[in-house]
Structure formats: structure tokens, C-alpha cells
Write a protein that holds these residues in place. Structure first.
Motif, PDB file in Angstrom:
ATOM      1  N   ASP A   1       0.956  -1.027   0.040  1.00  0.00           N
ATOM      2  CA  ASP A   1       0.047   0.054  -0.209  1.00  0.00           C
ATOM      3  C   ASP A   1       0.781   1.285  -0.037  1.00  0.00           C
ATOM      4  O   ASP A   1       0.351   2.342   0.043  1.00  0.00           O
ATOM      5  CB  ASP A   1      -0.981  -0.080   1.212  1.00  0.00           C
ATOM      6  N   VAL A   2       2.017   1.223  -0.043  1.00  0.00           N
ATOM      7  CA  VAL A   2       3.052   2.402  -0.028  1.00  0.00           C
ATOM      8  C   VAL A   2       3.246   2.460  -1.572  1.00  0.00           C
ATOM      9  O   VAL A   2       4.052   1.526  -2.221  1.00  0.00           O
ATOM     10  CB  VAL A   2       4.376   2.082   0.611  1.00  0.00           C
ATOM     11  N   LEU A   3       3.173   3.610  -2.036  1.00  0.00           N
ATOM     12  CA  LEU A   3       3.195   4.013  -3.295  1.00  0.00           C
ATOM     13  C   LEU A   3       4.099   4.848  -3.742  1.00  0.00           C
ATOM     14  O   LEU A   3       4.505   5.791  -3.242  1.00  0.00           O
ATOM     15  CB  LEU A   3       1.960   4.501  -3.959  1.00  0.00           C
ATOM     16  N   LEU A   4       4.781   4.643  -5.037  1.00  0.00           N
ATOM     17  CA  LEU A   4       5.845   5.599  -5.633  1.00  0.00           C
ATOM     18  C   LEU A   4       5.158   6.326  -6.758  1.00  0.00           C
ATOM     19  O   LEU A   4       4.710   5.684  -7.577  1.00  0.00           O
ATOM     20  CB  LEU A   4       6.933   4.930  -6.325  1.00  0.00           C
ATOM     21  N   ARG A   5       4.617   7.688  -6.726  1.00  0.00           N
ATOM     22  CA  ARG A   5       3.940   8.492  -7.438  1.00  0.00           C
ATOM     23  C   ARG A   5       5.053   9.044  -8.452  1.00  0.00           C
ATOM     24  O   ARG A   5       5.792   9.847  -7.856  1.00  0.00           O
ATOM     25  CB  ARG A   5       3.092   9.661  -6.850  1.00  0.00           C
ATOM     26  N   SER A   6       4.860   8.997  -9.767  1.00  0.00           N
ATOM     27  CA  SER A   6       5.801   9.509 -10.599  1.00  0.00           C
ATOM     28  C   SER A   6       4.816  10.685 -11.446  1.00  0.00           C
ATOM     29  O   SER A   6       3.851  10.078 -12.197  1.00  0.00           O
ATOM     30  CB  SER A   6       6.283   8.453 -11.522  1.00  0.00           C
ATOM     31  N   PHE A   7       5.357  11.727 -11.730  1.00  0.00           N
ATOM     32  CA  PHE A   7       4.792  12.762 -12.363  1.00  0.00           C
ATOM     33  C   PHE A   7       5.682  13.015 -13.609  1.00  0.00           C
ATOM     34  O   PHE A   7       6.606  13.727 -13.284  1.00  0.00           O
ATOM     35  CB  PHE A   7       4.435  14.063 -11.581  1.00  0.00           C
TER      36      PHE A   7
END
Length: 680
Positions: A645-651
């Protein structure tokens, strides 16, 4: 008006006063956490308790010790004498936690109070529920050991034996704690003697004028630097996990003209666990990275503090109310405040063409606090922290990789003890202590790697020892990257039972631990690894030859190189395969471009600096129109073992696919919003 030469001489002599006091403290102390780990601080203060000359060591304490001096002035007004030394370690008065004992001493010249010296060390033991001072079992401040809002330890040059004996009666190892206290008394004595010698040589008026000028110049220099930087708001978020409970430290930093506001509104309510910190501790936490990042060429004193405002709502994890437990604060909420401030300051610097080269991703964001205690091979009670946590890992810079095992920003002189020192102190044997592959945050410039270690009981009279482990948990990466760089890997603590240890393998029943007291007996082993530094810039822009070199140096694995950096290695030559690498990177960039949406331009336009693609306007959140990918952090592989449930958000820019920013996030948490403020 003081002449420039005399001013410069006195300024340097003030630095030397602090340096000599630090040397004294280290030489008298018998604790590895002090004389090898450099968990200490020495500074000088004005007669009113304001900061005059910040010294080296853990910079969190510079502002807290100022409040300690001011508190003593209020408490003992009219009863402060030459030769006095006061002890203060109450976190709700000024200290960071009870184990960090401050000794503050007035400096009198011809009968008048003219200055203060202050120092601290993390004492060997403080009599808390758990040995060593970090107390995962603490339910409130009352179980966290001896605590004083201010008491006279030395009166007119004579130690108050009743006070000293009472204090030592409360701790598990009175001999070592006595040495801690005596080292600080000696430190303050040296600071006083050197300060008085300086005043005698140049006269009080000249030295006092120099001190006033130093403070005024520091404020002028910092305000001038801030005016050169763009106005804006930058956000960061840090997660802490304790026994599956998750807490957040939220920060919005606003820079307007020549001032900075650090607003922690939105942070979690205070915890029942000892990760909380008080208001004074949070103030120290935000200044710890600010001093070296924005004031590297400015004297650290009250002038640097003046342009800064902190908002920390009462009753939250960053400004808890008594009697909330705080013994784990220094490796809990305080360090999270430090990391959050480091990130926002890095974003501010990155937004400036002039100062962008000075931006840095977060260094060593998750101290591990592992205390060992028990009878050692010399049949003595041994209590102490594993100082490897001070070895840290450097965050990547805007122009270079981070430093492997490179320390940390808040303590420029931190280091770890030698293996031999630890094995002499405790009945253990190291299996290994080495750099941790794939731990440095990926980026155009890679974060410095952390380390891993493992040890077993050895020659222990009781068959082993016990250890206390606490901190911010091992669920989240915390060394955030910048400008599209990934975070460094998270920590891990594994208790291996009934193992058949070898140099590179510790087979046996493995149990993840990160909070509590545990045995290390018989054939047990303890494995610990700690985070790397954050990366800087898009990992796909890292030169393939640099990735290949990292593989040869044992810092990156071929699997990590392919999945994260898009670099395919020729197994025969060990070099990057050009055509396959280009193809892989093209595929990864194409995946990023999906999902970007156009956004209305409100305010000044925001565009991708790489291709000019519109990303909305300054009055909105540009991330709403970016191409967003959310990847379970554990999918990165290697030591990125976070929960699913721990995410890496990439923009990414939907036009060119360049990675612009990343976030560590939980599902459903709002995007962080960084924006420039355009003057209208």
C-alpha cells in the motif's frame, strides 16, 4: 565602529572557543556515542540566552539550548553566579528528549553576566523504562527517566553532591553517566576560560560590539539570500509507522520576500507512542537542515533565526502536550520535521537558476535506534546504541551523486564507531558491515548508498544480550528525491532465530521487528539495513556508462539497472548495450506519456522546462495535468521492501515523458502542491 581586522580576529576566536570545548567534551567522555558518533553539541549564547555562535554536532540543539538558557534565566533570576552550572533535560521545557541532558553555564566578567555556554550529550542511561533512553514501552513522560526543568548541578564552582548523587541513583550505569556529566562540566569550564581570556585581551566593549555585529550581519546575509530566491510554496510529507499505526508530518513552506514560514498544519494528532516531539524540538528539527543548506557561509546565530516563522498546531505529533511520551523523538517526529524541511528547502533552491546547483535531496532520513544492553564479556553492565546509524547516506546533489555512507546534513561531523570498539564493548561478533546494493535513490544523479550489517552473540556470560529497537518504522522510504529523483530505500530490522550463520548468509527463522525489546541469545542473529539518500533528476537520464560503473562497484544490480534506469548490460563486457538500452528507455518513456490531461491556465503559465508543454497555471496544481503513474514501492525490487500500500507516485510531462517529480504516498493521499507565487 569596530575595525574589520579586529572583528575578523574575534570572530575566529569565538569559533575556536567552541572548537576547544568540543575537543574537551570528546576527550573526557568515555561513551562511543559521544566521542565516536559525535552525538553532541557545544555553542555560545548571549547574556539573554540568544544564540551567538552555533557549534558543530547535532544542529537540532542550537535553538533548544537557547531556550534552555532562557528558561534558566527565568527560573533562577537574581540567583545566577559565576561558576554555576545548571542541568536541564525536560522536553517540555527545552530539551529534545530526557536522554539529551543540557548543561548550561553562565559566564561572568567582573561580576556581570556576559554570556552563556551550553552543551549536551546523549547520556549513557537516564533511568527510563527501557535501557539507553529510547523507550518503546513508555506510555507517558513519567516513565521516560529522570527529568528536570532546571536544577543547579554546580554552585560557584563546587559540585552539589546531593544533586549529583540523586541523579546517579536513578540510572543503570552511574559510573558512565558520571563521566558524561563530568565531560560536559569540563567542556563548559573550557568555554568559560577561553571566553574570558578573549574579553581580557580585547576588552568587553569590543567583544560585545563584535557579537552584536555578527548577529546583525547574519540576519542581513540570510535576508539578502532569501530575496534572491523565488517566492513560492513548497510541500512535503513524511510518514511514520509504529505497530501498523501510520502518522504523517505535513509541511507547507512559504517563502515571501526575505522571510520563510514553515507550517506543519495537517500533521497527525499526537501519538500514544514515544515518537512525538515538543514545539522546541520541532523548531530545532527545521533549523537543522536550514543552517547548512541556506547558511553554509553565514555564522549560525540569532540573526539566522529572525527571518523564520514556524507554525506547529498544539496537540499534534510535532507539538505534543504533556504528558505524551517523547523519548523516541530524535529518531521519530524530530527527524521527520528535519526531512520535510530539507525537502522543501531543496525544492526552493531548485526553483532558482542561481542556487539550483546547491539543491540536495534528503540525506539519511531514517535513523535506526538499536540499543544493546546486558552483561558483557568483561562481566560489566553494558548499554549503548549502535553508532552505525550516524554513518548515514548522502542525498544526490543537482550536479553529482550522493556520497556513499556519507553522513547526514544535520550533523556535519557524524560518524560510526569502529567494529572493534563495538565488539570490545558488547559480547557480539559482526558477520559483516558493508554497503547496501540498490539502496541509493535512483536519479540522473544517484543517492548515496546506505549499509547493512549483521552480528551474533559471542563470549556472552548470559548467553547473549537484549536489544531495544525504535524509530519511525521500516514501512516507508523517507529519503525523498528531488526533481524526479526516487527516494532512497527504507530501513529493515530482522531477528534471525536459530540461525547457522555464515559470512554472507544468515539462514533461520526470520522475524521483522522495528519496535520493542527483543532477545539476542544463543544462535540468534540481528540483521539491520538502513536507507540510502534520495536521488536527483530523472533516472532515465542517467548516463548508461555511470550505471554500468555502479554495477561494477557493487552499488547497483543488473536487475535494478534494467527496471529502474532502463539500462541493459552486456554480460560479456560489463558495459551498457547501446541499442537495447535505447529501446528499453524509449518503451519506458512511452509508458509515462499515457494519462496526461490538459488543464486550464489560471495565473501565470507553468510549462515543462524540457519541451515547453503546458502544465496549467500557478494558481492550480500542475500535477493535475501531468502524466501520473502509481507503482507499489516494493515493485522496485532490491531493498525496497515496503508494504504493497506504499506507492511511488511519478509525475511526468505528457509531452516529452521526462520525469518531473516523485512522491512517496499512501493510496488516496492528495498530491503535494508546489507552486511559485507571482506578484501581481
Amino acid at each position: 565602529m569596530i575595525d574589520p581586522i579586529t572583528f575578523s580576529i574575534i570572530r575566529h576566536r569565538l569559533f575556536r572557543v567552541v572548537d576547544e570545548a568540543v575537543i574537551t567534551l570528546k576527550n573526557v567522555s568515555g561513551s562511543a556515542i559521544t566521542n565516536e558518533g559525535h552525538d553532541l553539541m557545544v555553542s555560545l549564547y548571549r547574556a539573554d540566552g540568544t544564540l551567538l555562535m552555533g557549534g558543530v554536532g547535532f544542529l537540532h540543539h542550537l535553538t533548544s539550548a537557547a531556550e534552555a538558557c532562557k528558561s534558566i534565566i527565568r527560573r533562577f533570576r537574581g540567583d545566577i553566579h559565576a561558576g554555576d552550572v545548571f542541568l536541564l533535560n525536560d522536553p517540555y521545557t527545552a530539551a529534545l528528549h530526557t536522554s539529551d541532558v543540557y548543561l548550561v553555564a553562565p559566564i561572568h566578567y567582573r561580576g556581570e553576566l556576559v554570556a552563556w555556554s551550553a552543551c549536551f550529550v546523549h547520556v549513557y542511561d537516564i533511568g527510563a523504562t527501557n535501557p539507553g533512553g529510547f523507550c518503546p514501552d513508555a506510555e507517558n513522560i513519567y516513565t521516560e527517566g529522570f527529568s528536570s526543568p532546571g536544577i543547579r548541578l554546580v554552585g560557584k564552582g563546587e559540585i552539589n553532591r546531593a544533586v549529583m548523587d540523586t541523579f546517579l541513583n536513578m540510572v543503570r550505569s552511574p559510573d558512565m553517566v558520571a563521566l558524561d556529566l563530568n565531560s560536559m562540566i569540563a567542556c563548559n569550564n573550557v568555554a568559560r576560560e577561553r571566553m574570558l581570556a578573549l574579553i581580557e585581551k580585547y576588552g568587553f566593549e569590543t567583544v560585545d560590539e563584535t557579537c552584536k555585529t555578527l548577529i546583525a550581519r547574519s540576519e542581513e546575509k540570510l535576508r539578502a539570500r532569501l530575496r534572491e530566491l523565488p517566492d513560492g510554496q513548497w510541500q512535503s510529507r513524511q510518514y511514520l509507522s509504529v505497530k501498523d499505526e501510520i502518522y504523517r508530518v505535513e509541511l507547507t513552506m512559504t517563502k515571501r520576500d526575505d522571510s520563510l514560514i514553515f507550517d506543519f498544519s495537517g500533521s497527525s494528532e499526537q501519538s500514544r507512542y514515544a515518537i512525538n516531539c515538543t514545539r522546541w524540538a520541532s523548531l530545532g528539527g527545521l533549523f537543522a537542515p536550514l543552517f547548512p543548506l541556506l547558511c553554509y557561509d553565514i555564522t549560525w546565530n540569532e540573526g539566522v533565526i529572525s527571518p523564520i516563522t514556524m507554525i506547529a498546531p498544539e496537540g499534534t505529533i510535532v507539538n505534543c502536550t504533556r504528558p505524551a511520551p517523547v523519548s523516541v523523538a530524535t529518531v521519530g517526529a524530530i527527524q521527520s520535521v528535519n526531512n520535510a524541511a530539507c525537502t522543501t528547502i531543496g525544492k526552493l533552491l531548485s526553483a532558482s537558476e542561481k542556487y539550483a546547483p546547491e539543491a540536495s535531496a534528503v540525506w539519511h532520513a531514517n535513523h535506526f535506534a538499536v540499543f544493546l544492553f546486558g552483561q558483557n564479556q568483561h562481566n560489566k553492565l553494558a548499554i549503548g546504541i549502535l553508532t552505525e546509524t550516524f554513518a548515514g547516506a548522502g542525498g544526490a546533489r543537482a550536479w553529482a551523486d550522493g556520497i556513499e555512507v556519507g553522513g547526514e546534513i544535520p550533523n556535519p561531523i557524524s560518524r560510526m564507531a569502529n567494529v572493534e570498539t563495538v565488539e570490545y564493548t558488547f559480547p557480539i561478533r559482526y558477520l559483516y558491515r558493508r554497503r547496501l546494493k540498490d539502496s541509493g535513490g535512483p536519479g540522473r544523479y544517484r543517492g548515496g548508498v546506505g549499509m547493512e550489517l549483521s552480528f551474533v552473540p559471542h563470549d556472552a556470560p548470559d548467553g547473549g544480550m537484549h536489544y531495544v529497537v525504535s524509530g519511525k518504522g521500516s514501512k516507508f522510504p523517507m529519503s525523498e528525491g528531488l526533481a524526479g529523483g526516487y527516494p532512497g530505500s527504507p530501513n529493515a530490522y530482522i531477528w534471525v532465530k536459530n540461525n547457522r550463520a555464515k559470512e554472507d548468509a544468515i539462514p533461520g527463522e526470520q522475524q521483522e521487528v522495528d519496535w520493542g525489546v527483543f532477545p539476542l541469545m544463543g544462535k540468534d542473529a540481528l540483521y539491520v539495513r538502513w536507507n540510502g539518500g534520495g536521488g536527483y533528476g530523472d533516472p532515465l537520464s542517467r548516463p548508461p556508462q555511470d550505471v554500468a560503473r555502479d554495477i561494477r562497484d557493487g552499488l547497483t544490480s543488473p536487475e535494478f539497472a534494467e527496471s529502474v534506469y532502463g539500462v541493459i548490460i552486456d554480460t560479456g563486457t560489463g558495459e551498457a548495450e547501446p541499442s537495447l538500452t535505447e529501446k528499453k528507455r524509449t518503451e519506458l518513456v512511452a509508458q509515462r506519456k499515457n494519462g496526461g490531461q490538459s488543464a486550464p491556465v489560471a495565473g501565470a503559465p507553468v510549462t515543462c522546462k524540457h519541451c515547453g508543454q503546458s502544465l496549467g497555471g500557478t494558481d492550480g496544481n500542475w500535477k493535475e495535468s501531468a502524466s501520473v503513474q502509481e507503482t507499489p514501492m516494493q515493485n522496485l525490487g532490491g531493498p525496497y521492501s515496503s508494504g504493497g500500500d506504499v506507492l511511488l507516485r511519478s509525475f511526468s510531462c505528457p509531452g516529452c515523458g521526462i520525469l518531473v517529480d516523485t512522491e512517496t504516498a499512501m493510496q488516496g493521499d492528495p498530491y503535494l502542491n508546489d507552486r511559485l507565487l507571482i506578484r501581481r
